[in-house]
Design a protein around this motif. Sequence first.
Motif, PDB file in Angstrom:
ATOM      1  N   LEU A  58       0.863  -1.127  -0.052  1.00  0.00           N
ATOM      2  CA  LEU A  58      -0.114   0.221   0.060  1.00  0.00           C
ATOM      3  C   LEU A  58       0.817   1.249  -0.190  1.00  0.00           C
ATOM      4  CD1 LEU A  58      -2.601  -1.015   2.695  1.00  0.00           C
ATOM      5  CD2 LEU A  58      -2.978  -0.741   0.183  1.00  0.00           C
ATOM      6  N   SER A  59       1.921   1.304   0.897  1.00  0.00           N
ATOM      7  CA  SER A  59       2.713   2.321   1.087  1.00  0.00           C
ATOM      8  C   SER A  59       3.517   2.639  -0.469  1.00  0.00           C
ATOM      9  CB  SER A  59       3.929   2.338   2.184  1.00  0.00           C
ATOM     10  OG  SER A  59       3.141   2.002   3.373  1.00  0.00           O
ATOM     11  N   ASN A  60       3.936   1.561  -1.006  1.00  0.00           N
ATOM     12  CA  ASN A  60       4.548   1.743  -2.268  1.00  0.00           C
ATOM     13  C   ASN A  60       3.538   2.417  -3.324  1.00  0.00           C
ATOM     14  OD1 ASN A  60       7.269   1.033  -3.634  1.00  0.00           O
ATOM     15  ND2 ASN A  60       5.907  -0.223  -4.994  1.00  0.00           N
ATOM     16  N   ALA A  61       2.508   1.689  -3.405  1.00  0.00           N
ATOM     17  CA  ALA A  61       1.338   1.994  -4.372  1.00  0.00           C
ATOM     18  C   ALA A  61       1.333   3.643  -4.219  1.00  0.00           C
ATOM     19  CB  ALA A  61       0.146   1.437  -4.335  1.00  0.00           C
ATOM     20  N   ILE A  62       0.846   4.318  -3.090  1.00  0.00           N
ATOM     21  CA  ILE A  62       0.565   5.491  -2.789  1.00  0.00           C
ATOM     22  C   ILE A  62       1.903   6.477  -3.136  1.00  0.00           C
ATOM     23  CG2 ILE A  62       0.175   7.295  -1.200  1.00  0.00           C
ATOM     24  CD1 ILE A  62      -1.435   5.014   0.224  1.00  0.00           C
ATOM     25  N   LYS A  63       3.206   5.886  -2.857  1.00  0.00           N
ATOM     26  CA  LYS A  63       4.182   6.661  -3.112  1.00  0.00           C
ATOM     27  C   LYS A  63       4.319   7.042  -4.606  1.00  0.00           C
ATOM     28  CE  LYS A  63       8.246   4.992  -1.258  1.00  0.00           C
ATOM     29  NZ  LYS A  63       9.240   4.183  -0.921  1.00  0.00           N
ATOM     30  N   TYR A  64       3.949   6.085  -5.410  1.00  0.00           N
ATOM     31  CA  TYR A  64       4.376   6.213  -7.072  1.00  0.00           C
ATOM     32  C   TYR A  64       3.150   6.596  -7.666  1.00  0.00           C
ATOM     33  CZ  TYR A  64       9.111   4.187  -6.210  1.00  0.00           C
ATOM     34  OH  TYR A  64      10.284   3.868  -6.101  1.00  0.00           O
ATOM     35  N   THR A  65       2.127   6.819  -6.811  1.00  0.00           N
ATOM     36  CA  THR A  65       0.838   7.487  -7.527  1.00  0.00           C
ATOM     37  C   THR A  65       0.471   8.761  -7.243  1.00  0.00           C
ATOM     38  OG1 THR A  65      -0.156   4.989  -7.339  1.00  0.00           O
ATOM     39  CG2 THR A  65      -1.469   7.235  -7.895  1.00  0.00           C
ATOM     40  N   ASP A  66       0.579   9.778  -8.169  1.00  0.00           N
ATOM     41  CA  ASP A  66       0.559  11.158  -7.953  1.00  0.00           C
ATOM     42  C   ASP A  66      -1.071  11.509  -8.122  1.00  0.00           C
ATOM     43  OD1 ASP A  66       2.960  11.781  -7.495  1.00  0.00           O
ATOM     44  OD2 ASP A  66       3.618  12.043  -9.778  1.00  0.00           O
ATOM     45  N   GLU A  67      -1.622  10.803  -9.062  1.00  0.00           N
ATOM     46  CA  GLU A  67      -3.289  11.124  -9.029  1.00  0.00           C
ATOM     47  C   GLU A  67      -4.014   9.687  -9.535  1.00  0.00           C
ATOM     48  OE1 GLU A  67      -2.984  12.730 -13.704  1.00  0.00           O
ATOM     49  OE2 GLU A  67      -3.444  14.319 -12.119  1.00  0.00           O
ATOM     50  N   GLY A  68      -5.197   9.804  -9.263  1.00  0.00           N
ATOM     51  CA  GLY A  68      -5.975   8.745  -9.708  1.00  0.00           C
ATOM     52  C   GLY A  68      -6.454   7.835  -8.352  1.00  0.00           C
ATOM     53  N   SER A  69      -6.078   6.402  -8.071  1.00  0.00           N
ATOM     54  CA  SER A  69      -6.715   5.878  -7.100  1.00  0.00           C
ATOM     55  C   SER A  69      -5.685   4.606  -6.676  1.00  0.00           C
ATOM     56  CB  SER A  69      -7.850   5.137  -7.531  1.00  0.00           C
ATOM     57  OG  SER A  69      -7.934   4.268  -8.629  1.00  0.00           O
ATOM     58  N   VAL A  70      -5.864   3.899  -5.785  1.00  0.00           N
ATOM     59  CA  VAL A  70      -5.028   2.875  -5.042  1.00  0.00           C
ATOM     60  C   VAL A  70      -6.359   1.987  -4.799  1.00  0.00           C
ATOM     61  CG1 VAL A  70      -3.608   1.848  -3.558  1.00  0.00           C
ATOM     62  CG2 VAL A  70      -2.930   3.806  -4.674  1.00  0.00           C
ATOM     63  N   ILE A  71      -6.611   0.740  -5.370  1.00  0.00           N
ATOM     64  CA  ILE A  71      -7.591   0.050  -5.250  1.00  0.00           C
ATOM     65  C   ILE A  71      -7.156  -1.427  -4.715  1.00  0.00           C
ATOM     66  CG2 ILE A  71      -9.725  -1.380  -6.011  1.00  0.00           C
ATOM     67  CD1 ILE A  71      -9.581   1.842  -6.415  1.00  0.00           C
ATOM     68  N   VAL A  72      -7.816  -1.768  -3.568  1.00  0.00           N
ATOM     69  CA  VAL A  72      -7.122  -3.165  -3.073  1.00  0.00           C
ATOM     70  C   VAL A  72      -8.308  -4.155  -3.237  1.00  0.00           C
ATOM     71  CG1 VAL A  72      -6.489  -4.320  -0.697  1.00  0.00           C
ATOM     72  CG2 VAL A  72      -5.964  -1.625  -1.394  1.00  0.00           C
ATOM     73  N   GLU A  73      -8.172  -5.275  -3.510  1.00  0.00           N
ATOM     74  CA  GLU A  73      -9.112  -6.405  -3.370  1.00  0.00           C
ATOM     75  C   GLU A  73      -8.550  -7.676  -2.852  1.00  0.00           C
ATOM     76  OE1 GLU A  73      -9.355  -6.721  -7.867  1.00  0.00           O
ATOM     77  OE2 GLU A  73     -11.234  -5.766  -7.763  1.00  0.00           O
ATOM     78  N   VAL A  74      -9.516  -8.490  -1.987  1.00  0.00           N
ATOM     79  CA  VAL A  74      -9.120  -9.732  -1.073  1.00  0.00           C
ATOM     80  C   VAL A  74     -10.250 -10.441  -1.536  1.00  0.00           C
ATOM     81  CG1 VAL A  74      -8.853 -10.380   1.231  1.00  0.00           C
ATOM     82  CG2 VAL A  74      -8.744  -7.721   0.793  1.00  0.00           C
ATOM     83  N   GLU A  75      -9.573 -11.679  -1.991  1.00  0.00           N
ATOM     84  CA  GLU A  75     -10.486 -12.768  -2.341  1.00  0.00           C
ATOM     85  C   GLU A  75      -9.979 -13.973  -2.103  1.00  0.00           C
ATOM     86  OE1 GLU A  75      -9.432 -12.569  -7.118  1.00  0.00           O
ATOM     87  OE2 GLU A  75     -11.490 -12.228  -6.597  1.00  0.00           O
ATOM     88  N   PRO A  76     -10.582 -15.111  -1.898  1.00  0.00           N
ATOM     89  CA  PRO A  76     -10.295 -16.554  -1.569  1.00  0.00           C
ATOM     90  C   PRO A  76     -10.355 -17.068  -2.857  1.00  0.00           C
ATOM     91  CG  PRO A  76     -12.434 -16.473  -1.200  1.00  0.00           C
ATOM     92  CD  PRO A  76     -12.188 -14.985  -1.494  1.00  0.00           C
TER      93      PRO A  76
END
Length: 307
Positions: free
Chosen positions: A202-220
């Motif tokens: 998550l930290s890495n995704a936010i660090k390299y994203t200036d605009e837009g979104s960070v979407i997380v999906e959890v699934e079995p």
Amino acid sequence: MTSGEASKTYEVWSEPIGKWLRITSFRAGADDRFATVFRDVTMHKETERALEVLVDERTTELTASLEELAEANRVKDDFLASMSHELRTPLNSIIGFSGILSQGLAGPLNEEQQKQIAIIRESGERLLGLVNDVLDLSRIESGRVEVLVEEFDLVSLVANMVETVGPMAEQKHLELSVSSIDPLIPMWTDREKVGQIVLNLLSNAIKYTDEGSVIVEVEPSRDGLTASVTVTDTGCGIQPEDIGGLFDRFATVRGLVRRVEDGAGLGLSISRRLATLLGGTLAVESMLGEGSTFTFRLPVRHPDARL
């Protein structure tokens, strides 16, 4: 025994001529006559002996090198453990006192002073994170990291990690969301290490994203034996030639060093090693300029978990 078939072969040292001989006896015909062949194998024996000596020497050298490497690794681990303690104590003091100053508990600060104190605090936190990463990597590589199995809900854990990085996303005005097709995914593995991996992603995704979104999906998985956490961002993406070494120690994404605080490039390396330790995998798909997707997949039940 058919004609021409060897009945016996052996090697002897001939003192009178000073040579090794290979002696082979053959049945020479249909009757009981035998023929004996003497072959000089001195060079072969000397080569064989020289090879044995060479192998013994190389084995001795390799054993000595391994012992030296093990000793050097032990010294390194002791040094890192000692230095991490020596560094963490003053760093925690710097972070703590800068926090007190920024809150005005030691007296009012003007705008410029607040700005400088914030820089001190952020730098201290970044350096403390680096110290912790180096120590974590050293422990993993030396095999001194244990898996502590406990039962927990993966969906709740990921939601907590998303909440933790919420302020980072808000500061950059990024959309941050988490979803799961199942409201509850029970896990029997190391909760802390799973949380560390997800937090790093998550930290890495936010660090390299200036605009837009960070979407997380959890699934079995369909068979219920594994579960996955997928983190997708709309950031800068990764060049194809960089993907292969992305999980190496001290890896950074080329072309972004001046624009992004990369740190030492240990987060993803630690995450993949922890994922492997848990019996899982960590993979990435990315296109330059279009963002990246990191997928962390792990067994629902660690082998050490009691049935």
